[in-house]
Design a protein around this motif. Structure first.
Motif, PDB file in Angstrom:
ATOM      1  N   PHE A  59       0.781  -1.238   0.000  1.00 19.02           N
ATOM      2  CA  PHE A  59       0.000   0.000   0.000  1.00 19.02           C
ATOM      3  C   PHE A  59       0.815   1.292   0.000  1.00 19.02           C
ATOM      4  N   GLU A  60       2.121   1.248   0.283  1.00 20.12           N
ATOM      5  CA  GLU A  60       2.899   2.489   0.248  1.00 20.12           C
ATOM      6  C   GLU A  60       3.283   2.799  -1.199  1.00 20.12           C
ATOM      7  N   PRO A  61       2.882   3.937  -1.738  1.00 20.67           N
ATOM      8  CA  PRO A  61       3.097   4.227  -3.171  1.00 20.67           C
ATOM      9  C   PRO A  61       4.567   4.212  -3.597  1.00 20.67           C
ATOM     10  N   ASP A  62       5.433   4.916  -2.874  1.00 26.76           N
ATOM     11  CA  ASP A  62       6.839   5.007  -3.295  1.00 26.76           C
ATOM     12  C   ASP A  62       7.728   3.963  -2.618  1.00 26.76           C
ATOM     13  N   LYS A  63       7.181   3.226  -1.650  1.00 26.78           N
ATOM     14  CA  LYS A  63       7.902   2.150  -0.956  1.00 26.78           C
ATOM     15  C   LYS A  63       9.239   2.608  -0.370  1.00 26.78           C
ATOM     16  N   LYS A  64       9.294   3.844   0.113  1.00 32.41           N
ATOM     17  CA  LYS A  64      10.568   4.341   0.638  1.00 32.41           C
ATOM     18  C   LYS A  64      10.958   3.668   1.957  1.00 32.41           C
ATOM     19  N   HIS A  65       9.976   3.090   2.647  1.00 33.22           N
ATOM     20  CA  HIS A  65      10.282   2.386   3.895  1.00 33.22           C
ATOM     21  C   HIS A  65      10.437   0.878   3.692  1.00 33.22           C
ATOM     22  N   TYR A  66      10.316   0.439   2.454  1.00 36.33           N
ATOM     23  CA  TYR A  66      10.312  -1.005   2.173  1.00 36.33           C
ATOM     24  C   TYR A  66      11.644  -1.672   2.513  1.00 36.33           C
ATOM     25  N   ILE A  67      12.738  -1.135   1.995  1.00 34.69           N
ATOM     26  CA  ILE A  67      14.046  -1.761   2.220  1.00 34.69           C
ATOM     27  C   ILE A  67      14.451  -1.728   3.689  1.00 34.69           C
ATOM     28  N   PRO A  68      14.347  -0.583   4.403  1.00 38.85           N
ATOM     29  CA  PRO A  68      14.711  -0.599   5.830  1.00 38.85           C
ATOM     30  C   PRO A  68      13.889  -1.595   6.650  1.00 38.85           C
ATOM     31  N   CYS A  69      12.583  -1.657   6.389  1.00 41.13           N
ATOM     32  CA  CYS A  69      11.731  -2.575   7.142  1.00 41.13           C
ATOM     33  C   CYS A  69      12.058  -4.025   6.789  1.00 41.13           C
ATOM     34  N   LYS A  70      12.305  -4.288   5.515  1.00 37.47           N
ATOM     35  CA  LYS A  70      12.645  -5.642   5.072  1.00 37.47           C
ATOM     36  C   LYS A  70      13.941  -6.121   5.722  1.00 37.47           C
ATOM     37  N   MET A  71      14.950  -5.250   5.754  1.00 34.07           N
ATOM     38  CA  MET A  71      16.231  -5.649   6.323  1.00 34.07           C
ATOM     39  C   MET A  71      16.154  -5.806   7.838  1.00 34.07           C
ATOM     40  N   LEU A  72      15.278  -5.046   8.471  1.00 38.08           N
ATOM     41  CA  LEU A  72      15.071  -5.222   9.912  1.00 38.08           C
ATOM     42  C   LEU A  72      14.461  -6.591  10.196  1.00 38.08           C
ATOM     43  N   CYS A  73      13.473  -6.981   9.396  1.00 39.66           N
ATOM     44  CA  CYS A  73      12.868  -8.309   9.536  1.00 39.66           C
ATOM     45  C   CYS A  73      13.912  -9.405   9.312  1.00 39.66           C
ATOM     46  N   SER A  74      14.746  -9.216   8.301  1.00 36.86           N
ATOM     47  CA  SER A  74      15.761 -10.211   7.979  1.00 36.86           C
ATOM     48  C   SER A  74      16.829 -10.293   9.071  1.00 36.86           C
ATOM     49  N   ALA A  75      17.192  -9.142   9.641  1.00 40.19           N
ATOM     50  CA  ALA A  75      18.152  -9.147  10.748  1.00 40.19           C
ATOM     51  C   ALA A  75      17.587  -9.909  11.942  1.00 40.19           C
ATOM     52  N   LEU A  76      16.285  -9.794  12.143  1.00 40.08           N
ATOM     53  CA  LEU A  76      15.660 -10.476  13.283  1.00 40.08           C
ATOM     54  C   LEU A  76      15.676 -11.989  13.127  1.00 40.08           C
ATOM     55  N   PHE A  77      15.478 -12.514  11.891  1.00 44.03           N
ATOM     56  CA  PHE A  77      15.518 -13.976  11.795  1.00 44.03           C
ATOM     57  C   PHE A  77      16.945 -14.503  12.010  1.00 44.03           C
ATOM     58  N   VAL A  78      17.961 -13.678  11.694  1.00 44.51           N
ATOM     59  CA  VAL A  78      19.340 -14.074  11.999  1.00 44.51           C
ATOM     60  C   VAL A  78      19.551 -14.090  13.515  1.00 44.51           C
ATOM     61  N   ILE A  79      19.038 -13.070  14.197  1.00 49.52           N
ATOM     62  CA  ILE A  79      19.168 -12.988  15.660  1.00 49.52           C
ATOM     63  C   ILE A  79      18.456 -14.157  16.331  1.00 49.52           C
ATOM     64  N   ILE A  80      17.227 -14.450  15.881  1.00 44.82           N
ATOM     65  CA  ILE A  80      16.469 -15.563  16.453  1.00 44.82           C
ATOM     66  C   ILE A  80      17.210 -16.879  16.234  1.00 44.82           C
ATOM     67  N   GLY A  81      17.793 -17.052  15.052  1.00 47.65           N
ATOM     68  CA  GLY A  81      18.573 -18.249  14.775  1.00 47.65           C
ATOM     69  C   GLY A  81      19.782 -18.374  15.682  1.00 47.65           C
ATOM     70  N   LEU A  82      20.471 -17.250  15.908  1.00 50.65           N
ATOM     71  CA  LEU A  82      21.630 -17.256  16.798  1.00 50.65           C
ATOM     72  C   LEU A  82      21.232 -17.595  18.227  1.00 50.65           C
ATOM     73  N   LEU A  83      20.112 -17.034  18.669  1.00 55.89           N
ATOM     74  CA  LEU A  83      19.633 -17.321  20.027  1.00 55.89           C
ATOM     75  C   LEU A  83      19.230 -18.783  20.177  1.00 55.89           C
ATOM     76  N   HIS A  84      18.798 -19.377  19.074  1.00 56.64           N
ATOM     77  CA  HIS A  84      18.371 -20.773  19.112  1.00 56.64           C
ATOM     78  C   HIS A  84      19.509 -21.735  18.782  1.00 56.64           C
ATOM     79  N   SER A  85      20.697 -21.190  18.533  1.00 58.40           N
ATOM     80  CA  SER A  85      21.905 -21.984  18.299  1.00 58.40           C
ATOM     81  C   SER A  85      21.744 -22.956  17.130  1.00 58.40           C
TER      82      SER A  85
END
Length: 218
Positions: free
Chosen positions: A29-55
């Motif tokens: 729904f965001e026309p210019d998607k200017k927040h798309y990449i920052p939000c996407k990379m934050l989500c991706s960083a979180l799955f790396v963190i969750i993986g590290l916490l889960h060893s």
């Protein structure tokens, strides 16, 4: 300490699911998607963190490849330059190779179906590419090679689920395959209905990030 170690991944998982929901809304729904990449990379960083916490040991390397792949795919979504999608596909291919090694290290058995079914799914993909006139161009053969590996990952994950009862790994494989299947249409099919195109992107993001979360917790 053990209780904290068990609860931390779940705490981050809740935050992760909220952010993934926000990402899907931005993408659709965001026309210019200017927040798309920052939000996407934050989500991706979180799955790396969750993986590290889960060893997850070896699988963390695959998660890092996915993180880098997400950056290039995000750049392609934003700027539509072919070099980004090529690099993104290469990184995700490397991720699937690592995930396959990780799964075979846990469950070394290789059945006849695990060897043959990915090839059959690749042939199915080729039929769909021709039937729906998907415009792959020079990426045609790269997509077919990639489809073999993502199908092999899915088949191995489902096989583990059926034999050992590991639901998270099994459903991670299924959701990852569905995500890449929908991505094939999102990137290479010419939609006449923009609402349908947005729905496919939302489906792709949802299935992908759920797959990564399940794998991180698996």
């Amino acid at each position: 300490k053990d209780i904290v170690r068990e609860e931390m991944p779940m705490f981050f998982a809740i935050i992760y699911l909220i952010l993934v929901t926000v990402l899907i809304l931005i993408a659709m729904f965001e026309p210019d998607k200017k927040h798309y990449i920052p939000c996407k990379m934050l989500c991706s960083a979180l799955f790396v963190i969750i993986g590290l916490l889960h060893s997850l040991s070896l699988a963390i390397i695959g998660f890092c490849f996915c993180f880098a792949g997400d950056l290039f795919m995000g750049l392609y979504n934003r700027y539509r330059k072919k070099k980004y999608i090529g690099l993104g596909m290469l990184l995700f291919l490397l991720a699937h190779v690592v995930f396959l090694i990780y799964l075979f290290a846990l469950y070394p058995d290789l059945s006849y179906m695990q060897a043959v079914l990915p090839l059959l799914l690749c042939l199915l993909g080729l039929v769909l590419i021709n039937s729906f006139h998907l415009h792959l161009g020079r990426l045609r053969y790269a997509v077919l090679v990639y489809s073999v590996f993502v199908s092999a990952f899915m088949v191995k994950a489902v096989s583990i689920m059926l034999t050992s009862g590991s639901l998270r790994i099994g459903y991670a494989g299924i959701f990852f395959w569905l995500s890449d299947f929908s991505l094939l249409f999102y990137y290479f099919y010419h939609f006449r209905n923009k609402s349908m195109e947005k729905a496919v992107q939302g489906f792709n993001l949802g299935t992908y990030y759920v797959a990564m979360l399940l794998l991180a917790l698996g």
